[in-house]
Design a protein around this motif. Structure first.
Motif, PDB file in Angstrom:
ATOM      1  N   HIS A   1       0.831  -1.202   0.000  1.00  0.00           N
ATOM      2  CA  HIS A   1       0.000   0.000   0.000  1.00  0.00           C
ATOM      3  C   HIS A   1       0.867   1.255   0.000  1.00  0.00           C
ATOM      4  CE1 HIS A   1      -2.572   3.164   1.827  1.00  0.00           C
ATOM      5  NE2 HIS A   1      -3.488   2.616   1.048  1.00  0.00           N
ATOM      6  N   ASP A   2       1.953   1.244   0.773  1.00  0.00           N
ATOM      7  CA  ASP A   2       2.865   2.391   0.817  1.00  0.00           C
ATOM      8  C   ASP A   2       3.520   2.627  -0.541  1.00  0.00           C
ATOM      9  OD1 ASP A   2       2.247   2.715   3.453  1.00  0.00           O
ATOM     10  OD2 ASP A   2       4.074   1.781   4.240  1.00  0.00           O
ATOM     11  N   LYS A   3       3.914   1.533  -1.212  1.00  0.00           N
ATOM     12  CA  LYS A   3       4.503   1.640  -2.561  1.00  0.00           C
ATOM     13  C   LYS A   3       3.525   2.304  -3.521  1.00  0.00           C
ATOM     14  CE  LYS A   3       7.702  -2.270  -3.205  1.00  0.00           C
ATOM     15  NZ  LYS A   3       7.852  -3.532  -3.986  1.00  0.00           N
ATOM     16  N   MET A   4       2.271   1.861  -3.454  1.00  0.00           N
ATOM     17  CA  MET A   4       1.250   2.397  -4.346  1.00  0.00           C
ATOM     18  C   MET A   4       1.021   3.879  -4.081  1.00  0.00           C
ATOM     19  SD  MET A   4      -1.340  -0.869  -4.141  1.00  0.00           S
ATOM     20  CE  MET A   4      -2.749  -0.079  -4.869  1.00  0.00           C
ATOM     21  N   GLU A   5       0.971   4.250  -2.818  1.00  0.00           N
ATOM     22  CA  GLU A   5       0.763   5.655  -2.472  1.00  0.00           C
ATOM     23  C   GLU A   5       1.894   6.543  -2.973  1.00  0.00           C
ATOM     24  OE1 GLU A   5       0.025   6.452   1.651  1.00  0.00           O
ATOM     25  OE2 GLU A   5      -2.140   6.448   1.312  1.00  0.00           O
ATOM     26  N   ARG A   6       3.135   6.074  -2.790  1.00  0.00           N
ATOM     27  CA  ARG A   6       4.287   6.861  -3.246  1.00  0.00           C
ATOM     28  C   ARG A   6       4.250   7.065  -4.754  1.00  0.00           C
ATOM     29  NH1 ARG A   6       7.192   3.640   0.452  1.00  0.00           N
ATOM     30  NH2 ARG A   6       7.931   2.318  -1.276  1.00  0.00           N
ATOM     31  N   LEU A   7       3.902   6.000  -5.468  1.00  0.00           N
ATOM     32  CA  LEU A   7       3.867   6.078  -6.927  1.00  0.00           C
ATOM     33  C   LEU A   7       2.740   6.992  -7.396  1.00  0.00           C
ATOM     34  CD1 LEU A   7       5.506   4.838  -9.250  1.00  0.00           C
ATOM     35  CD2 LEU A   7       3.789   3.047  -9.413  1.00  0.00           C
ATOM     36  N   GLN A   8       1.590   6.915  -6.737  1.00  0.00           N
ATOM     37  CA  GLN A   8       0.449   7.737  -7.133  1.00  0.00           C
ATOM     38  C   GLN A   8       0.646   9.208  -6.791  1.00  0.00           C
ATOM     39  OE1 GLN A   8      -2.492   5.324  -5.172  1.00  0.00           O
ATOM     40  NE2 GLN A   8      -3.135   4.341  -7.073  1.00  0.00           N
TER      41      GLN A   8
ATOM     42  N   GLN B   1       3.511  10.620  -7.210  1.00  0.00           N
ATOM     43  CA  GLN B   1       4.375  11.059  -8.310  1.00  0.00           C
ATOM     44  C   GLN B   1       3.605  11.123  -9.628  1.00  0.00           C
ATOM     45  OE1 GLN B   1       7.818   8.560  -8.765  1.00  0.00           O
ATOM     46  NE2 GLN B   1       8.774   9.897 -10.298  1.00  0.00           N
ATOM     47  N   PHE B   2       2.707  10.131  -9.843  1.00  0.00           N
ATOM     48  CA  PHE B   2       1.929  10.054 -11.089  1.00  0.00           C
ATOM     49  C   PHE B   2       0.465   9.840 -10.730  1.00  0.00           C
ATOM     50  CE2 PHE B   2       6.165   8.299 -12.032  1.00  0.00           C
ATOM     51  CZ  PHE B   2       6.570   9.183 -13.025  1.00  0.00           C
ATOM     52  N   PRO B   3      -0.289  10.919 -10.501  1.00  0.00           N
ATOM     53  CA  PRO B   3      -1.688  10.806 -10.018  1.00  0.00           C
ATOM     54  C   PRO B   3      -2.589   9.989 -10.943  1.00  0.00           C
ATOM     55  CG  PRO B   3      -0.894  13.058  -9.794  1.00  0.00           C
ATOM     56  CD  PRO B   3       0.145  12.322 -10.576  1.00  0.00           C
ATOM     57  N   HIS B   4      -2.246   9.921 -12.233  1.00  0.00           N
ATOM     58  CA  HIS B   4      -3.135   9.194 -13.161  1.00  0.00           C
ATOM     59  C   HIS B   4      -3.028   7.674 -12.997  1.00  0.00           C
ATOM     60  CE1 HIS B   4       0.670   8.953 -15.486  1.00  0.00           C
ATOM     61  NE2 HIS B   4       0.152   7.853 -15.961  1.00  0.00           N
ATOM     62  N   ILE B   5      -1.989   7.190 -12.296  1.00  0.00           N
ATOM     63  CA  ILE B   5      -1.825   5.743 -12.129  1.00  0.00           C
ATOM     64  C   ILE B   5      -2.796   5.234 -11.082  1.00  0.00           C
ATOM     65  CG2 ILE B   5      -0.268   3.948 -11.283  1.00  0.00           C
ATOM     66  CD1 ILE B   5       2.045   5.341 -12.626  1.00  0.00           C
ATOM     67  N   GLN B   6      -3.619   4.278 -11.468  1.00  0.00           N
ATOM     68  CA  GLN B   6      -4.570   3.655 -10.570  1.00  0.00           C
ATOM     69  C   GLN B   6      -4.398   2.136 -10.618  1.00  0.00           C
ATOM     70  OE1 GLN B   6      -6.675   5.412  -8.542  1.00  0.00           O
ATOM     71  NE2 GLN B   6      -5.719   7.275  -9.355  1.00  0.00           N
ATOM     72  N   PHE B   7      -4.469   1.509  -9.454  1.00  0.00           N
ATOM     73  CA  PHE B   7      -4.358   0.044  -9.375  1.00  0.00           C
ATOM     74  C   PHE B   7      -5.687  -0.561  -8.976  1.00  0.00           C
ATOM     75  CE2 PHE B   7       0.004   1.489  -8.761  1.00  0.00           C
ATOM     76  CZ  PHE B   7       0.701   0.638  -9.611  1.00  0.00           C
TER      77      PHE B   7
END
Length: 316
Positions: free
Chosen positions: A301-308, A310-316
């Protein structure tokens, strides 16, 4: 010792990164590459109207979307308990006429909007063989299991394909003067046409594309999907069970060649992070309530938050 020749592909000067907006249209191989782009969370619109194999039908659909010519009742027909349109794949067919038209026109507007802002438009042609509806004399994208007696089969000439490509480019440029247009030929073999006929078909596509590339600007490029399959992967172990479609390994290899030449090295680390998250999301724990799994889920979850962030359009 070297046991094969690797096709030289120059590194593009219009590389894809996470700010890029990609539209991919065409054959089932467009779907294969689109799935890869989607897996790594690039902004990618893939075949909103389903798989379309021939350049004339792709041209017609692009023209309709860009010129915003809505579908009407005259463009659909009822067959086998569903409403269909000869310009699109049967995936878009529907049992209700009004719903069918609404879906078609909603997708048409979506495609228009995506084309207008695209940085990269990837067109994958599958075949030069087409079916012409006898009653309307129009080339169809899909026959929708209408009896074959209602169609004439023909092969598009190189000149016809070249003119279609020219019109496709000119139409795209009406709303997107700067986006790069990348052409490729699907490596899928259309054996139902015949093996000699399949080779003729691919040759017509390749000849027509390069006839246009030799005339036009640097904003047009070619990626050799077909040539990689035929020359680098010239072995039946790289085909699926039907011996016609590239296997998963072949698709992965062509994707690797595409990544090397068309995706910015600056985002390789981000792609690795996305891949790690995707694999984590597929993980099925033996003990979901265990402390170790809770710790794993928290890290994911932390990985996903950090990536999002940086790139708000990325959704999992």
């Amino acid at each position: 010792m070297q046991f094969r020749i690797q096709i030289p592909i120059p590194k593009s000067n219009h590389v894809i990164d996470y700010n890029s907006r990609i539209v991919s249209l065409g054959s089932c191989f467009a779907e294969n590459m689109g799935e890869k782009l989607g897996y790594f969370k690039f902004r990618n619109t893939v075949n909103p109207f389903g798989i379309i194999f021939n350049p004339v039908s792709i041209e017609k659909l692009l023209s309709r979307a860009i010129n915003q010519v809505e579908f009407t009742e005259a463009d659909i027909f009822f067959h086998n308990e569903r409403w269909h349109c000869f310009e699109v794949h049967s995936d878009v067919s529907h049992a209700n006429k009004e719903v069918c038209l609404a879906i078609l026109n909603e997708m048409l507007q979506h495609l228009h909007d995506q084309l207008a802002t695209a940085t990269h438009i990837i067109l994958t042609y599958g075949t030069s063989w087409v079916y012409r509806h006898k009653a309307s004399q129009l080339v169809v994208a899909n026959c929708h299991k209408v009896p074959q007696v209602q169609f004439d089969k023909e092969i598009l000439s190189i000149d016809t394909i070249a003119k279609s490509i020219q019109y496709t480019i000119a139409t795209i440029r009406k709303i997107n003067p700067n986006g790069l247009i990348l052409f490729t030929v699907s490596p899928v073999r259309h054996s139902k046409d015949g093996f000699v006929e399949n080779q003729r078909s691919k040759a017509h596509l390749i000849s027509a594309i390069h006839q246009i590339l030799n005339l036009k600007s640097q904003a047009l490029k070619y990626f050799p999907s077909y040539e990689i399959m035929m020359d680098e992967l010239r072995d039946y172990r790289f085909y699926a069970e039907d011996m016609l479609h590239p296997s998963a390994i072949a698709i992965d290899y062509i994707w690797e060649r595409f990544t090397e030449t068309w995706i910015s090295e600056s985002v390789y680390a981000v792609m690795e992070e996305v891949n790690s998250i995707q694999k984590g999301l597929l993980h099925k724990p033996f003990h979901p309530d265990s402390e170790s799994h809770k710790h794993f889920s928290k890290k994911l979850h932390d990985k996903m938050e950090r990536l999002q962030q940086q790139f708000p359009h990325i959704q999992f």
